[in-house]
Design an enzyme around this catalytic site. Structure first.
Site, PDB file in Angstrom:
ATOM      1  N   LYS A  22       0.857  -1.209   0.000  1.00  0.00           N
ATOM      2  CA  LYS A  22       0.000   0.000   0.000  1.00  0.00           C
ATOM      3  C   LYS A  22       0.880   1.243   0.000  1.00  0.00           C
ATOM      4  CE  LYS A  22      -1.775   1.622   4.045  1.00  0.00           C
ATOM      5  NZ  LYS A  22      -1.461   3.030   4.311  1.00  0.00           N
ATOM      6  N   ASN A  23       1.901   1.250   0.850  1.00  0.00           N
ATOM      7  CA  ASN A  23       2.689   2.471   1.031  1.00  0.00           C
ATOM      8  C   ASN A  23       3.727   2.679  -0.062  1.00  0.00           C
ATOM      9  OD1 ASN A  23       1.107   2.981   3.201  1.00  0.00           O
ATOM     10  ND2 ASN A  23       2.634   2.457   4.738  1.00  0.00           N
ATOM     11  N   CYS A 118      -5.306  12.755  12.347  1.00  0.00           N
ATOM     12  CA  CYS A 118      -6.111  11.534  12.249  1.00  0.00           C
ATOM     13  C   CYS A 118      -5.979  10.799  13.579  1.00  0.00           C
ATOM     14  CB  CYS A 118      -5.595  10.669  11.106  1.00  0.00           C
ATOM     15  SG  CYS A 118      -3.949  10.124  11.439  1.00  0.00           S
ATOM     16  N   ARG A 123      -0.122  14.930  12.641  1.00  0.00           N
ATOM     17  CA  ARG A 123       0.474  14.668  11.312  1.00  0.00           C
ATOM     18  C   ARG A 123       0.509  15.922  10.437  1.00  0.00           C
ATOM     19  NH1 ARG A 123      -1.634   9.026   9.238  1.00  0.00           N
ATOM     20  NH2 ARG A 123       0.338   9.006   8.135  1.00  0.00           N
ATOM     21  N   ASP A 307       4.319   0.886  12.019  1.00  0.00           N
ATOM     22  CA  ASP A 307       3.111   0.273  11.448  1.00  0.00           C
ATOM     23  C   ASP A 307       2.926  -1.170  11.887  1.00  0.00           C
ATOM     24  OD1 ASP A 307       3.600   1.997   8.295  1.00  0.00           O
ATOM     25  OD2 ASP A 307       2.711   2.632  10.181  1.00  0.00           O
ATOM     26  N   ARG A 399      -8.768  -0.531   4.567  1.00  0.00           N
ATOM     27  CA  ARG A 399      -7.915   0.534   4.004  1.00  0.00           C
ATOM     28  C   ARG A 399      -6.555  -0.037   3.588  1.00  0.00           C
ATOM     29  NH1 ARG A 399      -7.270   6.090   6.947  1.00  0.00           N
ATOM     30  NH2 ARG A 399      -6.001   6.195   5.058  1.00  0.00           N
TER      31      ARG A 399
HETATM   32  C1  EPZ Z   1       3.942   7.159   5.979  1.00  0.00           C
HETATM   33  O1  EPZ Z   1       3.103   8.169   6.515  1.00  0.00           O
HETATM   34  C2  EPZ Z   1       3.081   5.912   5.927  1.00  0.00           C
HETATM   35  N1  EPZ Z   1       1.931   6.147   5.040  1.00  0.00           N
HETATM   36  C3  EPZ Z   1       2.596   5.580   7.339  1.00  0.00           C
HETATM   37  O2  EPZ Z   1       1.840   4.373   7.269  1.00  0.00           O
HETATM   38  C4  EPZ Z   1       3.823   5.340   8.232  1.00  0.00           C
HETATM   39  O3  EPZ Z   1       3.400   5.083   9.546  1.00  0.00           O
HETATM   40  C5  EPZ Z   1       4.713   6.588   8.204  1.00  0.00           C
HETATM   41  O4  EPZ Z   1       5.072   6.909   6.847  1.00  0.00           O
HETATM   42  C6  EPZ Z   1       5.995   6.399   9.007  1.00  0.00           C
HETATM   43  O5  EPZ Z   1       6.698   5.305   8.489  1.00  0.00           O
HETATM   44  C7  EPZ Z   1       2.115   6.061   3.708  1.00  0.00           C
HETATM   45  O6  EPZ Z   1       3.202   5.815   3.229  1.00  0.00           O
HETATM   46  C8  EPZ Z   1       0.886   6.272   2.848  1.00  0.00           C
HETATM   47  P1  EPZ Z   1       5.811  10.667   8.077  1.00  0.00           P
HETATM   48  P2  EPZ Z   1       3.614   9.712   6.515  1.00  0.00           P
HETATM   49  O7  EPZ Z   1       5.704  11.880   7.250  1.00  0.00           O
HETATM   50  O8  EPZ Z   1       4.382   9.991   5.274  1.00  0.00           O
HETATM   51  C9  EPZ Z   1       5.771  13.942  11.466  1.00  0.00           C
HETATM   52  C10 EPZ Z   1      -0.021   2.974   7.642  1.00  0.00           C
HETATM   53  O9  EPZ Z   1      -0.574   2.498   8.641  1.00  0.00           O
HETATM   54  N2  EPZ Z   1       5.761  14.909  10.357  1.00  0.00           N
HETATM   55  O10 EPZ Z   1       7.052   9.850   7.997  1.00  0.00           O
HETATM   56  O11 EPZ Z   1       2.456  10.571   6.821  1.00  0.00           O
HETATM   57  C11 EPZ Z   1       4.426  13.223  11.572  1.00  0.00           C
HETATM   58  O12 EPZ Z   1       3.537  14.009  12.327  1.00  0.00           O
HETATM   59  C12 EPZ Z   1       0.446   4.417   7.639  1.00  0.00           C
HETATM   60  O13 EPZ Z   1       0.179   2.341   6.566  1.00  0.00           O
HETATM   61  C13 EPZ Z   1       5.911  16.256  10.633  1.00  0.00           C
HETATM   62  O14 EPZ Z   1       6.049  16.668  11.797  1.00  0.00           O
HETATM   63  O15 EPZ Z   1       4.592   9.674   7.761  1.00  0.00           O
HETATM   64  C14 EPZ Z   1       4.785  11.937  12.249  1.00  0.00           C
HETATM   65  O16 EPZ Z   1       4.829  12.153  13.645  1.00  0.00           O
HETATM   66  C15 EPZ Z   1       0.210   5.112   8.988  1.00  0.00           C
HETATM   67  N3  EPZ Z   1       5.881  17.148   9.620  1.00  0.00           N
HETATM   68  C16 EPZ Z   1       6.195  11.662  11.742  1.00  0.00           C
HETATM   69  O17 EPZ Z   1       6.690  12.887  11.198  1.00  0.00           O
HETATM   70  C17 EPZ Z   1       5.741  16.742   8.307  1.00  0.00           C
HETATM   71  O18 EPZ Z   1       5.745  17.610   7.395  1.00  0.00           O
HETATM   72  C18 EPZ Z   1       6.251  10.597  10.650  1.00  0.00           C
HETATM   73  O19 EPZ Z   1       5.473  11.070   9.577  1.00  0.00           O
HETATM   74  C19 EPZ Z   1       5.600  15.375   8.045  1.00  0.00           C
HETATM   75  C20 EPZ Z   1       5.613  14.470   9.085  1.00  0.00           C
END
Ligand code: EPZ
Length: 433
Positions: A22-23, A118, A123, A307, A399
């Site tokens: 998915k990711n 969410c 996020r 995850d 999802r």
């Molecule tokens: C991706 O989400 C994945 N989703 C998530 O999987 C996964 O948990 C996450 O990466 C971490 O590995 C997809 O790939 C579609 P991040 P993403 O940006 O990109 C903070 C699942 O269950 N952050 O790495 O949204 C954020 O708040 C999902 O399959 C900022 O502060 O994750 C979080 O605490 C859930 N500012 C942390 O970084 C930003 O601009 C990690 O977020 C962006 C992120």
């Protein structure tokens, strides 16, 4: 409301296929917007999130032919007449924010709803915007949406405060068509980043270093179409292996890349499970004599994946001893604890720490899934529990997993759909959001 009725206590045994990631496929679907030519994506799992992403692309004017039974997507973006997405469409799923980079790069303008917080945390998207601003984009945030314009993106040197997966993906995609060179430091190194970069390079991009924390992108005038097969889903693979171990069974997952499972396999071995590679693209996991408590700390890849934290916590609820689980990536990713505790687990949450006192057994109960990975955790616990569990909020599971209940059934699990009027579902504790 869809529910699953799970009869627990049956050891799962056999071999099961893992679907495409998915990711990996969500950013790759967004990346197809970087060209007006057709791209074929294969190995696409039939997920709610994939269908949402397809609606997003259609909302932008792309033509999309989807054959779910073949896992095949053919996307022809064309000239992308639409660069603004309505909130009802893009607000449903955070990953729709991944069209930001491609639209800025190709159309020099974009209007998207800010992805709301969410279940698992606020996020924000500040790292996405900061990186793209360094490349010359200008953003205006008002009324819950972000408008971006650029007179043509320039390559830049960008350092991410946190190795954000989504920010890394948006910046890479935008940089492929920028003028000049972009160096991205402290980038996310997840396998899904590598898969995206491989797909982009097959479209004519020039990306070096994906999978490391320093990625170099030479901008090119335009990209072409391609045909790309998505990597296997390492999170689904881990979830299925944990189903084998938590039920005292013996499961082989096929169509996996063992390299992507290292942190999970190490943690399972530490907890006393029997783990081994069962071929170049298969891994076996079985419960050993007993599962003992281990401490778990989620980290960006290659650390233990956030995850898989909920699903591994379900196993620790039945381990001998007390485990400490630390969730460093998201600020609120313990919403599955309530459901686990209502099945007899003894878990106490303090901020980003959860203390899990292992119990000899769990008991089936009506529980509500709080989010995708929480749903998987409660499903695993239900498979191991004595008696019957009714799992509400199954749409969360859909999802990220396609027909998971059928594949678990092929391993011996007793799972069936039931549907009840919503008010009957309100008799349980927390209601799925
Ligand atoms: C991706 O989400 C994945 N989703 C998530 O999987 C996964 O948990 C996450 O990466 C971490 O590995 C997809 O790939 C579609 P991040 P993403 O940006 O990109 C903070 C699942 O269950 N952050 O790495 O949204 C954020 O708040 C999902 O399959 C900022 O502060 O994750 C979080 O605490 C859930 N500012 C942390 O970084 C930003 O601009 C990690 O977020 C962006 C992120």
């Amino acid at each position: 409301m869809e529910q699953l009725l799970i009869r627990g206590g049956i050891p799962l045994r056999g071999r099961v296929q893992v679907n495409g990631s998915k990711n990996a496929c969500l950013p790759i679907i967004a990346a197809t917007l970087l060209t007006n030519e057709s791209t074929i994506v294969e190995g696409v799992p039939d997920l709610l999130d994939v269908r949402t992403m397809i609606s997003v692309l259609k909302g932008l004017g792309a033509s999309v032919d989807y054959q779910p039974e073949r896992g095949l997507l053919r996307i022809t973006p064309g000239d992308l007449p639409q660069t603004a997405l309505p909130a009802d469409l893009a607000g449903r799923m955070r990953a729709s924010f991944l069209v930001l980079g491609p639209l800025l790069a190709r159309k020099k303008e974009v209007q998207l709803p800010l992805p709301g917080g969410c279940a698992i945390g606020s996020r924000p998207v500040d790292l996405h915007l900061k990186g793209l601003a360094a490349m010359g984009a200008c953003f205006n945030i008002a009324k819950g949406s972000v408008e971006g314009i650029s007179g043509g993106l320039q390559g830049a040197r960008i350092y991410l405060d946190f190795p954000s997966v989504g920010a890394t993906e948006n910046i890479i995609m935008a940089a492929t068509l920028a003028r000049g060179t972009t160096i991205l430091e402290n980038a996310a190194t997840e396998p899904e980043i590598v898969d995206l970069a491989n797909c982009l390079n097959s479209m004519g991009a020039q990306i070096v270093g994906a999978g490391t924390s320093r990625i170099r992108i030479e901008g090119v005038p335009q990209l072409g179409g391609t045909r790309h097969v998505v990597i296997p889903d390492r999170i689904e693979a881990g979830t299925l292996l944990l189903a084998g171990v938590i039920t005292g069974g013996d499961v082989v997952v096929e169509h996996v890349l063992p390299d992507h499972l290292k942190s999970l396999l190490a943690k399972l071995t530490e907890a006393g499970a029997v783990v081994e590679e069962a071929g170049p693209s298969a891994v076996r996991a079985a419960a050993g004599d007993r599962i003992t408590a281990v401490d778990l700390k989620t980290m960006p890849y290659p650390g233990f994946s956030t995850d898989l934290q909920p699903q591994f916590m379900a196993l620790l609820a039945l381990a001998e001893g007390t485990s400490m689980v630390i969730e460093t990536v998201f600020e609120n990713r313990f919403r599955h604890v309530e459901g686990l505790n209502s099945m007899g687990a003894q878990i106490k949450v303090e901020g980003r720490h959860a203390i899990v006192q292992g119990r000899p057994s769990l008991t089936g109960a009506p529980v509500a899934a709080p989010d995708l990975r929480g749903a998987a955790a409660l499903l695993l616990a239900a498979l191991a529990a004595e008696g019957e569990t009714k799992l509400y909020g199954v749409h969360h599971l859909w999802r990220g997993h396609s027909r998971l209940e059928e594949r678990l059934g092929s391993l011996g699990a007793r799972i069936e759909f039931v549907s009840e009027e919503p008010e009957q579902a309100l008799n349980i504790g927390s209601h799925s959001g």
